[in-house]
Design a protein around this motif. Structure first.
Motif, PDB file in Angstrom:
ATOM      1  N   PHE A   1      25.945 -22.706 -51.643  1.00 34.29           N
ATOM      2  CA  PHE A   1      26.814 -23.540 -52.475  1.00 34.29           C
ATOM      3  C   PHE A   1      27.384 -24.642 -51.589  1.00 34.29           C
ATOM      4  O   PHE A   1      28.107 -24.354 -50.635  1.00 34.29           O
ATOM      5  CB  PHE A   1      27.968 -22.726 -53.074  1.00 34.29           C
ATOM      6  N   GLU A   2      27.089 -25.894 -51.891  1.00 35.12           N
ATOM      7  CA  GLU A   2      27.476 -27.006 -51.036  1.00 35.12           C
ATOM      8  C   GLU A   2      27.881 -28.233 -51.844  1.00 35.12           C
ATOM      9  O   GLU A   2      27.291 -28.519 -52.888  1.00 35.12           O
ATOM     10  CB  GLU A   2      26.322 -27.402 -50.110  1.00 35.12           C
ATOM     11  N   ASP A   3      28.868 -28.973 -51.327  1.00 36.29           N
ATOM     12  CA  ASP A   3      29.227 -30.248 -51.936  1.00 36.29           C
ATOM     13  C   ASP A   3      28.844 -31.427 -51.052  1.00 36.29           C
ATOM     14  O   ASP A   3      28.851 -32.566 -51.514  1.00 36.29           O
ATOM     15  CB  ASP A   3      30.730 -30.304 -52.228  1.00 36.29           C
ATOM     16  N   ALA A   4      28.511 -31.169 -49.792  1.00 37.08           N
ATOM     17  CA  ALA A   4      28.172 -32.240 -48.852  1.00 37.08           C
ATOM     18  C   ALA A   4      26.668 -32.445 -48.777  1.00 37.08           C
ATOM     19  O   ALA A   4      25.893 -31.486 -48.824  1.00 37.08           O
ATOM     20  CB  ALA A   4      28.724 -31.903 -47.457  1.00 37.08           C
ATOM     21  N   LEU A   5      26.261 -33.696 -48.636  1.00 36.73           N
ATOM     22  CA  LEU A   5      24.828 -33.995 -48.541  1.00 36.73           C
ATOM     23  C   LEU A   5      24.207 -33.315 -47.334  1.00 36.73           C
ATOM     24  O   LEU A   5      23.093 -32.786 -47.412  1.00 36.73           O
ATOM     25  CB  LEU A   5      24.619 -35.512 -48.453  1.00 36.73           C
ATOM     26  N   ALA A   6      24.939 -33.314 -46.214  1.00 38.56           N
ATOM     27  CA  ALA A   6      24.427 -32.668 -45.001  1.00 38.56           C
ATOM     28  C   ALA A   6      24.227 -31.181 -45.231  1.00 38.56           C
ATOM     29  O   ALA A   6      23.249 -30.582 -44.752  1.00 38.56           O
ATOM     30  CB  ALA A   6      25.377 -32.906 -43.827  1.00 38.56           C
ATOM     31  N   GLY A   7      25.137 -30.558 -45.972  1.00 37.03           N
ATOM     32  CA  GLY A   7      25.032 -29.131 -46.245  1.00 37.03           C
ATOM     33  C   GLY A   7      23.894 -28.800 -47.191  1.00 37.03           C
ATOM     34  O   GLY A   7      23.190 -27.805 -47.018  1.00 37.03           O
TER      35      GLY A   7
ATOM     36  N   ALA B   1      20.764 -29.016 -45.285  1.00 41.56           N
ATOM     37  CA  ALA B   1      20.627 -27.833 -44.434  1.00 41.56           C
ATOM     38  C   ALA B   1      20.136 -26.629 -45.224  1.00 41.56           C
ATOM     39  O   ALA B   1      19.245 -25.896 -44.785  1.00 41.56           O
ATOM     40  CB  ALA B   1      21.969 -27.516 -43.771  1.00 41.56           C
ATOM     41  N   GLY B   2      20.719 -26.409 -46.402  1.00 41.47           N
ATOM     42  CA  GLY B   2      20.309 -25.273 -47.222  1.00 41.47           C
ATOM     43  C   GLY B   2      18.867 -25.391 -47.665  1.00 41.47           C
ATOM     44  O   GLY B   2      18.106 -24.411 -47.628  1.00 41.47           O
ATOM     45  N   HIS B   3      18.476 -26.579 -48.063  1.00 36.82           N
ATOM     46  CA  HIS B   3      17.099 -26.805 -48.501  1.00 36.82           C
ATOM     47  C   HIS B   3      16.123 -26.591 -47.338  1.00 36.82           C
ATOM     48  O   HIS B   3      15.073 -25.951 -47.505  1.00 36.82           O
ATOM     49  CB  HIS B   3      16.967 -28.224 -49.048  1.00 36.82           C
ATOM     50  N   ALA B   4      16.490 -27.097 -46.162  1.00 35.87           N
ATOM     51  CA  ALA B   4      15.625 -26.961 -44.986  1.00 35.87           C
ATOM     52  C   ALA B   4      15.458 -25.505 -44.576  1.00 35.87           C
ATOM     53  O   ALA B   4      14.424 -25.121 -44.019  1.00 35.87           O
ATOM     54  CB  ALA B   4      16.189 -27.773 -43.826  1.00 35.87           C
ATOM     55  N   GLY B   5      16.483 -24.686 -44.853  1.00 33.76           N
ATOM     56  CA  GLY B   5      16.422 -23.284 -44.475  1.00 33.76           C
ATOM     57  C   GLY B   5      15.684 -22.403 -45.465  1.00 33.76           C
ATOM     58  O   GLY B   5      15.528 -21.202 -45.228  1.00 33.76           O
TER      59      GLY B   5
ATOM     60  N   LYS C   1      23.033 -25.455 -34.030  1.00 33.90           N
ATOM     61  CA  LYS C   1      23.073 -26.830 -34.494  1.00 33.90           C
ATOM     62  C   LYS C   1      23.835 -26.857 -35.814  1.00 33.90           C
ATOM     63  O   LYS C   1      23.673 -25.989 -36.658  1.00 33.90           O
ATOM     64  CB  LYS C   1      21.657 -27.367 -34.704  1.00 33.90           C
ATOM     65  N   GLY C   2      24.693 -27.844 -35.968  1.00 33.99           N
ATOM     66  CA  GLY C   2      25.456 -27.961 -37.200  1.00 33.99           C
ATOM     67  C   GLY C   2      24.639 -28.582 -38.315  1.00 33.99           C
ATOM     68  O   GLY C   2      23.510 -29.031 -38.112  1.00 33.99           O
ATOM     69  N   LYS C   3      25.181 -28.582 -39.516  1.00 34.14           N
ATOM     70  CA  LYS C   3      24.539 -29.229 -40.649  1.00 34.14           C
ATOM     71  C   LYS C   3      24.323 -30.714 -40.308  1.00 34.14           C
ATOM     72  O   LYS C   3      25.190 -31.295 -39.656  1.00 34.14           O
ATOM     73  CB  LYS C   3      25.419 -29.089 -41.897  1.00 34.14           C
ATOM     74  N   PRO C   4      23.193 -31.316 -40.661  1.00 32.45           N
ATOM     75  CA  PRO C   4      22.193 -30.920 -41.659  1.00 32.45           C
ATOM     76  C   PRO C   4      21.102 -29.970 -41.162  1.00 32.45           C
ATOM     77  O   PRO C   4      20.160 -29.702 -41.918  1.00 32.45           O
ATOM     78  CB  PRO C   4      21.579 -32.261 -42.072  1.00 32.45           C
ATOM     79  N   ALA C   5      21.181 -29.493 -39.924  1.00 30.80           N
ATOM     80  CA  ALA C   5      20.242 -28.451 -39.493  1.00 30.80           C
ATOM     81  C   ALA C   5      20.574 -27.162 -40.244  1.00 30.80           C
ATOM     82  O   ALA C   5      21.734 -26.919 -40.592  1.00 30.80           O
ATOM     83  CB  ALA C   5      20.341 -28.232 -37.991  1.00 30.80           C
ATOM     84  N   PRO C   6      19.610 -26.291 -40.491  1.00 30.80           N
ATOM     85  CA  PRO C   6      19.843 -25.077 -41.284  1.00 30.80           C
ATOM     86  C   PRO C   6      20.424 -23.908 -40.493  1.00 30.80           C
ATOM     87  O   PRO C   6      20.660 -22.840 -41.065  1.00 30.80           O
ATOM     88  CB  PRO C   6      18.439 -24.732 -41.795  1.00 30.80           C
ATOM     89  N   ASP C   7      20.664 -24.108 -39.197  1.00 36.01           N
ATOM     90  CA  ASP C   7      21.040 -22.998 -38.305  1.00 36.01           C
ATOM     91  C   ASP C   7      22.192 -22.141 -38.811  1.00 36.01           C
ATOM     92  O   ASP C   7      22.141 -20.909 -38.732  1.00 36.01           O
ATOM     93  CB  ASP C   7      21.403 -23.530 -36.919  1.00 36.01           C
ATOM     94  N   THR C   8      23.263 -22.783 -39.301  1.00 38.98           N
ATOM     95  CA  THR C   8      24.453 -22.021 -39.682  1.00 38.98           C
ATOM     96  C   THR C   8      24.184 -21.132 -40.889  1.00 38.98           C
ATOM     97  O   THR C   8      24.659 -19.987 -40.943  1.00 38.98           O
ATOM     98  CB  THR C   8      25.634 -22.959 -39.969  1.00 38.98           C
TER      99      THR C   8
END
Length: 243
Positions: free
Chosen positions: A192-198, A201-205, A167-174
């Motif tokens: 390290f992310e600039d996108a809200l979806a990213g 995703a990082g926070h969820a992971g 699953k792509g961002k905002p899911a944490p899979d990647t």
């Protein structure tokens, strides 16, 4: 170490807007593609600020198409990844956008952010593991052409997403997949992310998340609300903290 918590042993970098200014290219490509599509339907043009940030930034192409169209009440057939750029399907529009990206990349030499290169070099010298995690299917081309590949041990991108059914961002899979490839636990890695979806995703992971606000502080609050533990305007700020 390098402006990060002491327990961090790995860095997972988004590509567009973090390592390279390809976010500008992607924004132009989305805007051109959607405006052509919307004009034929008499709809208001794509907003390169709000529509880009809210619906497409950081996501796989097909997800960006799907989410933006939904915001306008438009439904198209899903199609398949092999749909031609002219197809009136979700995948067709995504592929049409990619044609625009490749055209823009060919028109000028893409250079990575100098401070990001410095940070990568120092991170590797300090023994940190490094990977790139992007929704772009053009990641390999970009990191090879810009010389970033010499600092990156792993790559999880749009091609990986399709091949492994992630699953792509905002899911944490990647991000979780990149951590697995590096052999580190999420709590020992920083995203390290600039996108809200990213950032989401990082926070969820369960990662420590550094939000990179490339729009002069205008995006900082949104990044923090999405789960960034720290927000900087440029990765170089982390190096300045150590000087």
């Amino acid at each position: 170490m390098l402006g990060l918590p002491d327990h961090v042993t790995a860095c997972l970098f988004d590509l567009d807007g973090v390592l390279t200014p390809t976010a500008v290219i992607h924004n132009k490509a989305w805007t051109a593609m959607f405006n052509e599509f919307l004009k034929a339907r008499g709809q208001q043009e794509f907003d390169p600020v709000h529509d880009y940030n809210d619906y497409v930034d950081g996501k796989p192409r097909e997800a960006g198409v799907r989410d933006f169209l939904a915001s306008r009440g438009i439904t198209l057939p899903e199609g398949t990844p092999d749909d031609p750029p002219g197809a009136e399907t979700v995948w067709g529009l995504g592929n049409r956008k990619n044609v625009q990206v490749l055209k823009l990349l060919d028109e000028g030499k893409l250079e990575p952010y100098p401070t990001s290169v410095t940070y990568l070099r120092k991170a590797r010298a300090a023994g940190l593991r490094c990977a790139v995690v992007s929704s772009s299917a053009n990641t390999l081309q970009v990191i090879t052409n810009t010389g970033l590949d010499q600092y990156l041990e792993a790559r999880v991108d749009g091609v990986t997403i399709r091949e492994r059914g992630l699953k792509g961002k905002p899911a944490p899979d990647t991000f979780l997949e990149a951590a697995r490839e590096l052999g580190v636990e999420p709590h020992n890695a920083v995203v390290f992310e600039d996108a809200l979806a990213g950032v989401t995703a990082g926070h969820a992971g369960g990662f420590y998340v550094v939000g990179v606000d490339r729009v002069g502080g205008k995006h900082a609050d949104d990044l923090a609300r999405s789960g960034a533990d720290k927000v900087v305007k440029d990765i170089g700020e982390l190096l300045e903290e150590q000087s």
